[in-house]
Structures are given as structure tokens and as C-alpha cells.
Enzyme design. Structure first.
Site, PDB file in Angstrom:
ATOM      1  N   ASN A  78     157.190  72.113  49.873  1.00 11.58           N
ATOM      2  CA  ASN A  78     158.442  72.763  50.262  1.00 11.58           C
ATOM      3  C   ASN A  78     159.586  72.298  49.360  1.00 11.58           C
ATOM      4  O   ASN A  78     160.180  73.081  48.643  1.00 11.58           O
ATOM      5  CB  ASN A  78     158.730  72.449  51.737  1.00 11.58           C
ATOM      6  CG  ASN A  78     160.130  72.830  52.164  1.00 11.58           C
ATOM      7  OD1 ASN A  78     160.763  73.674  51.552  1.00 11.58           O
ATOM      8  ND2 ASN A  78     160.620  72.210  53.207  1.00 11.58           N
ATOM      9  N   ASP A 177     160.730  76.344  47.373  1.00 12.91           N
ATOM     10  CA  ASP A 177     159.777  76.348  48.481  1.00 12.91           C
ATOM     11  C   ASP A 177     158.777  77.478  48.266  1.00 12.91           C
ATOM     12  O   ASP A 177     158.943  78.575  48.795  1.00 12.91           O
ATOM     13  CB  ASP A 177     160.546  76.520  49.795  1.00 12.91           C
ATOM     14  CG  ASP A 177     159.623  76.658  50.995  1.00 12.91           C
ATOM     15  OD1 ASP A 177     158.420  76.377  50.869  1.00 12.91           O
ATOM     16  OD2 ASP A 177     160.117  77.060  52.070  1.00 12.91           O
ATOM     17  N   GLU A 390     166.843  75.101  41.377  1.00 13.44           N
ATOM     18  CA  GLU A 390     166.693  74.344  42.613  1.00 13.44           C
ATOM     19  C   GLU A 390     166.110  72.984  42.274  1.00 13.44           C
ATOM     20  O   GLU A 390     164.949  72.884  41.873  1.00 13.44           O
ATOM     21  CB  GLU A 390     165.831  75.043  43.656  1.00 13.44           C
ATOM     22  CG  GLU A 390     165.727  74.193  44.924  1.00 13.44           C
ATOM     23  CD  GLU A 390     165.091  74.908  46.110  1.00 13.44           C
ATOM     24  OE1 GLU A 390     164.707  74.197  47.065  1.00 13.44           O
ATOM     25  OE2 GLU A 390     164.983  76.137  46.082  1.00 13.44           O
ATOM     26  N   HIS A 392     165.711  70.424  44.465  1.00 15.98           N
ATOM     27  CA  HIS A 392     165.747  69.960  45.851  1.00 15.98           C
ATOM     28  C   HIS A 392     165.442  68.461  45.979  1.00 15.98           C
ATOM     29  O   HIS A 392     166.137  67.725  46.668  1.00 15.98           O
ATOM     30  CB  HIS A 392     164.762  70.790  46.675  1.00 15.98           C
ATOM     31  CG  HIS A 392     165.086  70.837  48.123  1.00 15.98           C
ATOM     32  ND1 HIS A 392     164.859  71.940  48.906  1.00 15.98           N
ATOM     33  CD2 HIS A 392     165.635  69.922  48.942  1.00 15.98           C
ATOM     34  CE1 HIS A 392     165.243  71.697  50.152  1.00 15.98           C
ATOM     35  NE2 HIS A 392     165.711  70.473  50.196  1.00 15.98           N
ATOM     36  N   GLU A 433     169.921  74.795  46.942  1.00 20.83           N
ATOM     37  CA  GLU A 433     169.593  73.427  47.359  1.00 20.83           C
ATOM     38  C   GLU A 433     169.466  72.457  46.184  1.00 20.83           C
ATOM     39  O   GLU A 433     168.423  71.858  45.956  1.00 20.83           O
ATOM     40  CB  GLU A 433     168.314  73.448  48.207  1.00 20.83           C
ATOM     41  CG  GLU A 433     168.533  74.178  49.521  1.00 20.83           C
ATOM     42  CD  GLU A 433     167.309  74.199  50.409  1.00 20.83           C
ATOM     43  OE1 GLU A 433     167.428  73.887  51.596  1.00 20.83           O
ATOM     44  OE2 GLU A 433     166.218  74.553  49.900  1.00 20.83           O
ATOM     45  N   GLU A 503     170.618  81.656  54.623  1.00 25.77           N
ATOM     46  CA  GLU A 503     169.318  81.581  55.285  1.00 25.77           C
ATOM     47  C   GLU A 503     169.557  81.352  56.773  1.00 25.77           C
ATOM     48  O   GLU A 503     170.383  80.518  57.150  1.00 25.77           O
ATOM     49  CB  GLU A 503     168.458  80.446  54.716  1.00 25.77           C
ATOM     50  CG  GLU A 503     168.061  80.625  53.262  1.00 25.77           C
ATOM     51  CD  GLU A 503     167.273  79.442  52.704  1.00 25.77           C
ATOM     52  OE1 GLU A 503     166.681  78.695  53.513  1.00 25.77           O
ATOM     53  OE2 GLU A 503     167.261  79.267  51.472  1.00 25.77           O
ATOM     54  N   TYR A 504     168.816  82.081  57.597  1.00 25.52           N
ATOM     55  CA  TYR A 504     168.862  81.861  59.043  1.00 25.52           C
ATOM     56  C   TYR A 504     167.633  82.494  59.653  1.00 25.52           C
ATOM     57  O   TYR A 504     166.884  83.211  58.987  1.00 25.52           O
ATOM     58  CB  TYR A 504     170.160  82.428  59.652  1.00 25.52           C
ATOM     59  CG  TYR A 504     170.158  83.926  59.905  1.00 25.52           C
ATOM     60  CD1 TYR A 504     170.158  84.429  61.198  1.00 25.52           C
ATOM     61  CD2 TYR A 504     170.164  84.840  58.854  1.00 25.52           C
ATOM     62  CE1 TYR A 504     170.159  85.794  61.443  1.00 25.52           C
ATOM     63  CE2 TYR A 504     170.174  86.201  59.081  1.00 25.52           C
ATOM     64  CZ  TYR A 504     170.175  86.678  60.376  1.00 25.52           C
ATOM     65  OH  TYR A 504     170.164  88.036  60.609  1.00 25.52           O
ATOM     66  N   HIS A 506     164.567  81.371  60.766  1.00 27.64           N
ATOM     67  CA  HIS A 506     163.350  80.993  60.037  1.00 27.64           C
ATOM     68  C   HIS A 506     162.128  81.634  60.679  1.00 27.64           C
ATOM     69  O   HIS A 506     161.825  81.409  61.852  1.00 27.64           O
ATOM     70  CB  HIS A 506     163.239  79.474  60.053  1.00 27.64           C
ATOM     71  CG  HIS A 506     162.259  78.907  59.094  1.00 27.64           C
ATOM     72  ND1 HIS A 506     161.060  78.371  59.481  1.00 27.64           N
ATOM     73  CD2 HIS A 506     162.303  78.783  57.751  1.00 27.64           C
ATOM     74  CE1 HIS A 506     160.409  77.926  58.424  1.00 27.64           C
ATOM     75  NE2 HIS A 506     161.144  78.161  57.360  1.00 27.64           N
ATOM     76  N   ASN A 585     151.276  67.947  50.206  1.00 25.70           N
ATOM     77  CA  ASN A 585     151.476  69.342  50.554  1.00 25.70           C
ATOM     78  C   ASN A 585     152.306  69.420  51.823  1.00 25.70           C
ATOM     79  O   ASN A 585     152.446  68.444  52.546  1.00 25.70           O
ATOM     80  CB  ASN A 585     150.139  70.073  50.728  1.00 25.70           C
ATOM     81  CG  ASN A 585     149.391  69.616  51.953  1.00 25.70           C
ATOM     82  OD1 ASN A 585     149.699  70.015  53.075  1.00 25.70           O
ATOM     83  ND2 ASN A 585     148.389  68.747  51.765  1.00 25.70           N
ATOM     84  N   PHE A 589     154.052  75.530  56.085  1.00 22.77           N
ATOM     85  CA  PHE A 589     155.472  75.846  55.978  1.00 22.77           C
ATOM     86  C   PHE A 589     155.724  77.024  55.047  1.00 22.77           C
ATOM     87  O   PHE A 589     156.801  77.633  55.077  1.00 22.77           O
ATOM     88  CB  PHE A 589     156.248  74.622  55.493  1.00 22.77           C
ATOM     89  CG  PHE A 589     157.690  74.610  55.907  1.00 22.77           C
ATOM     90  CD1 PHE A 589     158.049  74.371  57.228  1.00 22.77           C
ATOM     91  CD2 PHE A 589     158.692  74.829  54.985  1.00 22.77           C
ATOM     92  CE1 PHE A 589     159.382  74.358  57.617  1.00 22.77           C
ATOM     93  CE2 PHE A 589     160.027  74.812  55.353  1.00 22.77           C
ATOM     94  CZ  PHE A 589     160.375  74.579  56.679  1.00 22.77           C
TER      95      PHE A 589
END
Length: 994
Positions: A78, A177, A390, A392, A433, A503-504, A506, A585, A589
Site C-alpha cells: 500500500n 497503492d 507519491e 508515501h 501523499e 478520497e472518501y 473507501h 505485502n 487492501f
């Protein structure tokens, strides 16, 4: 840079973003290109400096070698890097693909400039032709082009070698991700231009119809010739006019700097047809570059959409209108080919997105193939175009690292240079991110100067201060912010920017609870303007399970046809993190989408479709059977003439009735009251129980994204509100027919239609939200997953039998009472009460579970449906009469979990398709019901569906109350009103044979 680029190890040199790569531009060379896609010779080396062997395999271009039998399998994480080296280093074990093939430059390209276009390569591309280096490129999601004129001869055969290094310094800023892959993932082709060519074109087309076209012209050798010019023609508007003021300001028609010239053309389009997601009007534009003698040296074709994007106060405006952003995040994905997606597959993605009410896509988290932007222009979708940045895992370090400054700025600028002419692109994104630092500000500064016609956004810039106007984001775009927090901010008086969630909601597993609550707040709260659901795809790779020892391989294209409706065939399964032996891993997800890996919509898609409905239905001034109803056009730019509709009237007792509906002529945002057809309410309507009116809305004609007759929405209102539960009629004399049913001394019901007696149920097979949000662990600590009934007391008074029992839990004992009453016609009334102790909070459900006899394979019910619904995700399931096979009731989320529930069920029957025999259940109130072939414990124990063995009979859950789904796998849990507290729960139901 001079000399061989390999002397500096380009895979560990962040300052080296490219070598000899041509500038990015917006001139589409695909139509005239010489395709090099197809079979290439291929070798996979263990490291970039490993020697080649004499043995070559074959690999398809475009394609991911990780999806083929190469030994380098897909890996999923992710946010964490798949290896431990810190930026800019990468592991010594670094799979490197070498692709090679021959090509022949057409003889008629003599005297022309020749370029090699590589659409995308993950993550470092080193290009050679006939053994000579021609360039290096980084950025796994934008094209690299190289001038190869000097190393090829028209009419002669040449060999091109493309070396792709999987891991590099750039991988640290491509930490998205998704699955890690390696390969050439987009098309490769050659193209040729005249030595005098159109180097770039920039189109400005605001809503007022005043078109401005800027062209850059280059020449291969020597200064630009005197007398060249650019002409243009716009479909339906005629020729474009040179901008004399621009020419005079430059001292001549063009500004010349040896090899670069510029020209500006203008046109004013009267009564311009405006582009929006609802009305994607496009004009064809042709530009021609003329040599001094008037002949055409180069031609460029574009599609122009006239629209304006601006921010006024807290509102993002499209063509002057505050538009709700009903968006979804989308990755490039295919279960057979990984990151490689064809134009036809992209079209299928976007058509599906449009059909379910979305009007926007965030290209998470990188620029998409140009074909997708073309489709968004055509079909009508707003795009947030996101740079491929990204970091992250190492965001804090890299946001201010000057070694990565060029990479940040280049990735943002090259995206804008390529995509600037697409009307669908309404917002630029600096990436995802990656913390926030000087590198973002530098990229933002360039972008604001280059393109002031669009806002830009970056979630990380405003992450710690929502109210600050002095950050590199024009839009407040938080991710997974709780509903109460964004609502509070909107009414605080401190909001300075539009709030659009990047983002929302999920969508991992059985999810997207409270979506209706979000949209109720968004549509009623100034300052809130929408968001992008995470995400479109479940990233399940089709995997063979019959490979013997070790992890199965990706099925690849050989697996075509091995799945349907989200379900894989025997010998296959949907793989997620860890299934290919990849460590570290992040498991399932990656299975967090609104569609299954084969693009089959999940039930949550219907929820969104209804919440985004262009037509809304509500009561008129006087609610009831004889009053008008109100129809509202919820669109921003379009009337309702593209739609047609039908009235559907449903009640439990009477057959469903339909009648044609005439949609009123109302402008966007307008409403009208309409009477119901006279014949719709005529005839029997039951015994005065509840009655529901649905408006089934479909497309009147073919749309670019849907054929005629496609269902668009089904808004519903309740005309009569009184639900009439069953009239309980005790059996004559109140006696039990012990040949039919009996309560034993243990208090358990023996019944010929049941294989397992009705028992108290407080647990569900944990959803992904339950597992990652902590609810599953809470239930396990309470012992709800392993309830054991203590010996029961049985009291018999006449025909009435009362059974009382205790169920110990870690929070105290739950008391459960069942009262059984025999009814006429071999029926049985069951009245139940459960008392949860004060310490037992947030149970999964309170209800009854029983199992039927075998042979019942069809369910018919009156309630919400036809697809799965839950207490906090039920807007997409209209009340009515529904039917489905028992097997189809189950929703095959990639990791087995609670699924298949139907909310608001009043009654249902389970029947044999062969004989029509079975049982019927009627409930005392609308309840949550599920019927499946799997026990909850079996679902919870399985990691994949190939581990499940369906039962020959049905497992039935009747819930007095059921916990909402929420989105706690990544974001807020369900709202308090959808959770179950301590206290007393009562419910009753009847069981009868059919």
C-alpha cells in the site's frame, strides 16, 4: 550530458531525470505513427549491469513482464516500499527487461525528422538504436520521445533495444497503492515530421467562445525560414485569424529565436456550444504549418471544448455554475495484463463510470494514457489530472530534498504540457501523499505561471491547516475526513476554499456505508462540493491455483473467459497481496474498488447511482394517493429531454402496476408538480398497507456512454406509510401438530422445513471494515463469534411455548426469550426478545439464524432490492417485489465476509425451482435479512472463495437490528445511529410452508 549515460548508473541518480529526451508537447502523433507494438525479443536480467545471454524469449509490447511466466511476479504494498534501501538507492537484485526488435524506416521518410515514442516504461527506460544510445527517460506514466534521425536510414532495417530497469531512485516517488510491475506498459511507435514542424499547440477556449490558439514551430537545422506561417480552421466556425497585435508586439508575425517560432490565431464562435460533463460539445480544429512557398509542412488535429473553470470564494465553478463533483479515483488496471490497458478497455471503464452517475475521475495517481483523456472529452467527465508523484514511505525526506527537485517539477510540468488542451481536465494535482515541502511549491509555482486557467490541488499542502490560504492548493481536498469535521469546517466561518474530498468512502469489501449521509450533507451545506470515492477497481489479478507447489502464476491472457460476474472459474482465483509469495505485502487492501476485477459493478455502485440521480422525486403539497408529486431536475446544465420514464407502483398485497410517465420540461435545478396517471391507482391496492411509487428513468436515445433504454435512476417515495404486519391466527384449539413441528425439552425447535433450529445471532463474518477498523477484534474479545447457549427453561401454557436461555459473553450474559405459537395452516409464530447487558456495546447484529432443508434455490421477497443493501447503504435499493436465485444473492467480495443482506424486508419465500414448494416468512416490521449458502464461521475462516464449499441448504439470518458498514478499513466507521447499543430488542416472525 555527454558520453555513455550508463557510466552514472541512471537508476540511482535522481538528478538525472532524462537524457536526450525530447520536450513534452500536445501534438498528437499517434494517427500518423508507425506502430511497433506486438511481439519483441525479450530477456529478463537479474540486474541492470548483468550480461545478456544468447537465448531470447518473446514478450508482448505493451505488456508487463510480471504478468508473464518470467519468475518476477507481481508484488503489492500500500504505502511501504517493497525493499529497505533509502532514497535514492535501490536493491542490487533489480529485475531488468531487455526488449529488442527490428523495424524499417519507410523510404518516403527520407529527408524527414524521425522520432521514437515509448508510451510508458516502469521505471527507467534506456533506448538504443543499432547499438547507439539515443536517450533515457524516467516517469513510469508519461511518454518518452527521442530523436533518432541521425541513427536510422530510410528504407534500411534497424534494431531498437529498450532496456527497462524496474527499481530506481524514481521508484521512491512512485510509491502508489497498487501492484508493483515491470515492463513497457503503453504503446511504442515511430513518427516522422518535416524538418519544419509544429512543436506544440496550446488552445484556450473559454465559455464566451473567444478561441485563442498558440503554436510553437521548430526547425531541425539552421534558423527558421523567412515567410513560414500557421493557419487554422475550426469546425462550424471557419478559418482562424492571425493575431496581428501579437505579431506586432513581437516585431513580426512570429517571434524567432533561431530554431523556435510562435504564432497566435484567434476566432470568435457565436452561439457557442459549451462543453461540460453533461453536454460534452466538441469542435474539430485543424492547424497547418506552411512553408514559405505556401505548401503544408505539418498538420495537427484537435478537439476543442469551450468551457471555463474558476474559483469564486468557496465555490469551484464550471461555466459559472457551482457543480457537485461526484467523482471516483481510477487506477490503470486489468486482471490479465496488469498495468496495460487498451483504449477499448478504458472506454468500458468510463462508460461504466458514467452509467452509475459519476461526473468526475481523479487519475490516481499519475497521468493516464492520452486515449483516456480523449474519451473523457468525448463522453463528458471532469478530470483531476494528477502528477506521478507519491513518496508515501519517504515523503518527509523527499518533499524538501533538492536532489528530487527536478523530478517533482518535471513530472508536473510534462503532465501539463501534454494535457493542457483537454477540456475534461479541470484541475491539476501535484501528486499524492508525499508530505509537503519546497519541491511541491516549486512545481506549483511553475504550474500557476504556465496555466492560470485551471486551479491546482494537493492534499498534503493543507493537511495540517484547512483554513490557510497560503499553501500550494487552491482546493481543500482532504482524504477520509469524518463527516462531522468537514461539515463543522464549512459552517465555521474559517473556510477559504472549496472543499472537495480527494478520497472518501473507501470501497474495500462490503463497504461504502453512510454514503447517503455524506451526500445529504454535501447537497445542503454551502462550502462542501463533493469528492472522489476510493476507488473504481478491485485490483485482483487472475491467478491459477493448479500450478502445484508454490504460489500460482498470473493467468495472463490465457485466463480470458475464466471469470464472469465477479466470480472466477474452477482452477482460478482473484489474487491479492501475498498470494504470489510477495513479502512484505498489504494483503487484500488492493481489493478496494466499486467494481470487481472483471468490471462487474458491486452493490455500492447502485447506491451511488441513486444518490447522483439527475431526476429527484418527492411529495407534492399534499402527500397521499390523490396529490401531485414533485419532479426535480438535479442536473447543472441539461434539461430532461434526453430521458424517458415509467411509473411503478408496488404494495405487498397487490401486483406491481406500471404506467408511462411524462417528464416535465424543467430547466437544470428546476422542479415541477405532476399528477399521477388516472389508471395507475385504479383497482385493488391491498388492505390499506404501505404503498411505494417509483419513477424508473432510462435514456430516451443512444448516448455515447449508454444505449437507448439504459436505466439511469429509480427515485422512490412512499405514498402510503402504514406497514401491516401479519394477522396472527392461532391454530384451532391451540394444539401443536407434533408430526409437523415440536419444541423439545432442550427448548429447540424441530421443524420439517429447517435443518437447524432458530438461534440467537450477535455476530457476522467480519467485513474488511470490521477487521481493519477494530470491530472484529472487539467482537472476538466479547466472544460473540462463539456464543454458547446455557441450558434453557421451557414453559408450556396451552399451545404457547416459552423458551428462555442465557448466552454468556465477556461483557455479561445476554438473555434470550422465544415464544412459539402454532398457527392455522401449519404456520408458526415466533416472538423473540434479547436483552444485551450495559457493557455489551456495538454488536454486529441482534437477530435469529436458522438453516433450511436442502433444495430451496430461489428467493422471492418484498422489501428493498434487488441488490444487496444494509442499514447505512440502502438508498440504491427501492422497495418492491424482487426475486433471485439463492446463489446470486451472495456478493463475492474478494476476501470472503458478510454479504448478501437485504434491508427493509417485510416478507420472503424460499422455493424449489423444480417443484415450487418451500417456506415463507413474514416479519413484524421491515428487517435486515440475508440468505446464503455459507455459515458466518466458514466465511470468516476463508481467505479466498476457492476455499468455500457451498452448503446444499440455506443459512437464513433475520435481524431485528444490524450494524452499519461504514468505511473503517481506511476512514471513518459508521455513524453512531447505525451502531447497536445495549438494551432490549424485540422482533417476531411467522414461518409457513408453501
Amino acid at each position: 550530458m555527454t558520453g555513455s549515460p550508463l557510466t552514472v548508473r541512471p537508476w540511482e541518480s535522481p538528478e538525472l531525470t532524462s537524457w536526450r529526451r525530447l520536450p513534452m508537447h500536445a501534438v498528437d502523433r499517434r494517427p500518423d505513427g508507425l506502430p511497433l507494438d506486438g511481439a519483441w525479443r525479450f530477456q529478463l536480467l537479474p540486474a541492470p549491469d548483468a550480461p545478456l545471454s544468447e537465448e531470447w524469449a518473446e514478450s508482448a509490447v505493451p505488456g508487463c513482464w510480471t504478468m508473464r511466466d518470467t519468475g518476477d511476479l507481481p508484488r503489492y504494498t500500500n504505502w511501504r516500499m517493497p525493499w529497505g534501501e533509502f532514497p535514492p538507492l535501490c536493491p542490487a537484485a533489480n529485475p531488468t527487461g531487455v526488449y529488442e526488435r527490428e523495424f524499417t524506416v519507410p523510404a518516403d521518410w527520407a529527408g524527414r525528422r524521425v522520432a521514437l515514442h515509448v508510451g510508458a516504461a516502469e521505471s527507467v527506460l534506456i533506448a538504443e538504436v543499432d547499438g547507439r544510445p539515443v536517450g533515457i527517460g524516467k516517469d513510469s506514466h508519461l511518454a518518452s520521445e527521442f530523436d533518432i534521425t541521425s541513427v536510422v536510414r530510410p528504407g534500411a532495417v534497424s534494431t531498437v533495444r529498450l532496456t527497462v530497469v524496474k527499481w530506481s531512485d524514481a521508484t521512491h516517488i512512485e510509491d502508489q497503492d497498487q501492484w508493483w510491475h515491470g515492463g513497457i506498459t503503453r504503446s511504442v511507435f515511430l513518427y516522422a515530421t518535416d524538418p519544419l514542424w509544429l512543436a506544440d499547440v496550446r488552445i484556450t477556449a473559454p465559455v464566451d467562445g473567444r478561441l485563442v490558439v498558440d503554436a510553437q514551430v521548430r526547425v531541425a537545422d539552421g534558423p527558421l525560414p523567412e515567410g513560414w506561417r500557421v493557419s487554422g480552421r475550426l469546425e462550424g466556425a471557419g478559418g482562424l485569424v492571425p493575431d496581428e497585435e501579437f505579431a506586432e508586439r513581437c516585431g513580426r508575425r512570429t517571434r524567432v529565436s533561431d530554431f523556435l517560432g510562435e504564432a497566435r490565431l484567434r476566432a470568435t464562435v457565436p452561439d457557442v456550444r459549451v462543453w461540460s460533463a453533461e453536454t460534452p460539445e466538441l469542435y474539430g480544429l485543424t492547424l497547418r504549418l506552411h512553408r514559405p512557398d505556401g505548401s503544408v509542412a505539418d498538420t495537427s488535429h484537435h478537439r476543442v471544448g469551450f468551457r471555463t473553470v474558476e474559483i469564486t470564494g468557496r465555490d469551484l465553478l464550471i461555466n459559472g455554475e457551482r457543480v457537485f463533483i461526484r467523482g471516483v479515483n481510477r487506477h490503470d488496471f486489468h486482471p490479465l495484463t496488469g498495468r496495460t490497458v487498451t483504449a477499448a478497455e478504458m472506454r468500458a471503464d468510463l462508460e461504466t463510470i458514467k452509467r452509475f452517475g459519476f461526473n468526475a475521475v481523479r487519475t490516481s495517481h499519475y497521468p493516464n494514457d492520452p486515449a483516456l483523456l480523449d474519451l473523457a472529452d468525448e463522453l463528458g467527465l471532469y478530470l483531476v489530472d494528477e502528477a506521478n508523484i507519491e513518496s508515501h514511505h519517504h515523503g518527509l525526506e523527499l518533499a524538501d530534498d533538492p536532489r528530487y527537485l527536478a523530478a517533482f517539477a518535471e513530472r508536473v510540468s510534462r503532465m501539463a504540457l501534454r494535457d493542457k488542451n483537454h477540456p475534461s481536465v479541470i484541475v491539476w494535482s501535484l501528486g499524492n501523499e508525499s508530505d509537503y515541502g519546497a519541491n511541491h511549491d516549486a512545481a506549483a509555482g511553475w504550474l500557476r505561471r504556465y496555466d492560470p486557467t485551471r486551479p491546482l490541488q494537493y492534499e498534503g499542502a493543507a493537511k495540517t491547516d484547512w483554513s490557510s490560504p497560503e499553501v500550494a492548493s487552491d482546493i481543500l481536498c482532504p482524504m477520509y475526513a469524518p463527516l462531522d469535521e468537514i461539515t463543522a469546517h464549512a459552517v465555521s466561518g474559517e473556510q477559504t476554499k472549496p472543499l472537495i474530498l480527494c478520497e472518501y468512502s473507501h470501497a474495500m469489501g462490503n463497504s461504502n456505508g453512510t454514503l447517503a449521509d455524506h451526500w445529504a450533507a454535501i447537497e445542503s451545506t454551502p462550502g462542501l462540493q463533493g469528492g472522489f470515492i476510493w476507488e473504481f477497481w478491485d485490483h485482483g489479478i487472475l491467478q491459477r491455483t493448479d500450478d502445484g507447489d508454490g504460489p500460482g502464476r498470473p493467468a495472463g491472457l490465457a485466463g480470458a473467459g475464466a471469470y464472469e460476474d465477479g466470480v472466477t472459474a474452477e482452477g482460478y482465483r482473484w489474487a491479492y497481496g501475498g498470494d504470489f509469495g510477495d513479502t512484505p505485502n498489504d494483503g487484500a487492501f488492493c481489493a478496494d474498488g466499486l467494481v470487481f476485477p472483471d468490471r462487474t459493478p458491486k452493490p455500492a455502485m447502485y447506491e451511488h447511482r441513486e444518490l447522483a440521480a439527475p431526476v429527484r422525486l418527492s411529495h407534492g403539497p399534499s402527500a397521499g394517493l390523490d396529490g401531485d408529486v414533485r419532479i426535480t431536475n438535479a442536473q447543472h446544465f441539461r434539461d430532461l429531454s434526453w430521458l424517458t420514464a415509467q411509473w411503478v407502483l408496488a404494495s405487498e398485497e397487490a401486483a406491481t402496476r406500471t404506467a408511462p410517465a411524462v417528464l416535465p420540461e424543467v430547466p437544470p435545478g428546476g422542479s415541477a408538480y405532476v399528477p399521477l396517471p388516472d389508471g395507475l391507482l385504479a383497482g385493488p391496492a391491498g388492505d390499506g398497507g404501505e404503498m411505494w411509487l417509483t419513477l424508473r428513468v432510462t435514456t430516451r436515445d443512444d448516448e455515447p456512454w449508454a444505449p437507448r433504454g439504459t436505466e439511469v435512476c429509480t427515485p422512490q417515495i412512499q405514498l402510503r406509510r402504514r406497514y401491516t404486519p401479519a394477522v396472527w391466527s392461532p391454530a384451532g384449539g391451540g394444539d401443536w401438530d407434533e408430526d409437523w413441528a415440536v419444541i423439545g425439552a432442550d427448548g429447540l425447535l424441530r421443524h420439517p422445513l429447517l435443518s437447524s433450529p432458530p438461534a440467537l445471532s450477535l455476530w457476522r463474518a467480519p467485513t474488511d471494515n470490521d477487521v481493519l477498523g477494530g470491530a472484529a477484534d472487539h467482537w472476538r474479545k466479547l466472544g460473540l463469534d462463539r456464543l454458547v447457549r446455557e441450558p434453557a427453561s421451557v414453559e408450556r401454557v396451552g399451545g404457547l411455548v416459552t423458551v428462555r436461555a442465557m448466552y454468556p459473553t465477556a461483557a455479561g450474559a445476554v438473555t434470550h426469550e422465544q415464544v412459539f405459537t402454532p398457527l392455522s395452516g401449519a404456520g408458526l409464530l415466533v416472538e423473540e426478545t434479547a436483552v444485551l447487558p450495559e457493557e455489551l456495546t456495538d454488536a454486529a447484529r441482534v437477530g435469529t439464524v436458522f438453516e433450511t432443508v436442502s433444495g430451496l434455490d430461489r428467493m422471492e421477497w418484498y422489501g428493498q432490492g434487488p441488490w444487496e443493501t444494509y442499514p447505512d447503504r440502502r438508498a440504491g435499493g427501492p422497495v418492491g417485489h424482487h426475486r433471485a436465485s439463492v446463489d446470486r444473492l451472495f456478493t463475492p467480495y474478494l476476501r470472503p465476509q458478510e454479504s448478501g443482506g437485504r434491508c427493509g424486508v417485510r416478507s420472503f419465500s424460499l422455493l424449489s425451482e423444480e417443484t415450487g414448494d418451500g417456506l415463507t416468512v413474514r416479519l413484524d416490521a421491515p428487517r435486515q435479512v440475508s440468505v446464503t449458502r455459507h455459515r458466518a464461521a466458514a466465511l470468516a475462516a476463508a481467505t479466498h472463495h476457492d476455499e468455500l464449499v457451498p452448503l446444499p441448504h440455506c443459512v437464513v439470518q433475520l435481524d431485528a437490528a444490524h450494524r452499519g458498514l461504514g468505511t473503517a478499513s481506511c476512514g471513518p466507521d459508521t455513524l453512531p445511529r447505525y451502531r447497536l447499543g445495549a438494551g432490549t430488542y424485540r422482533w417476531s416472525w411467522t414461518l409457513r410452508p408453501l
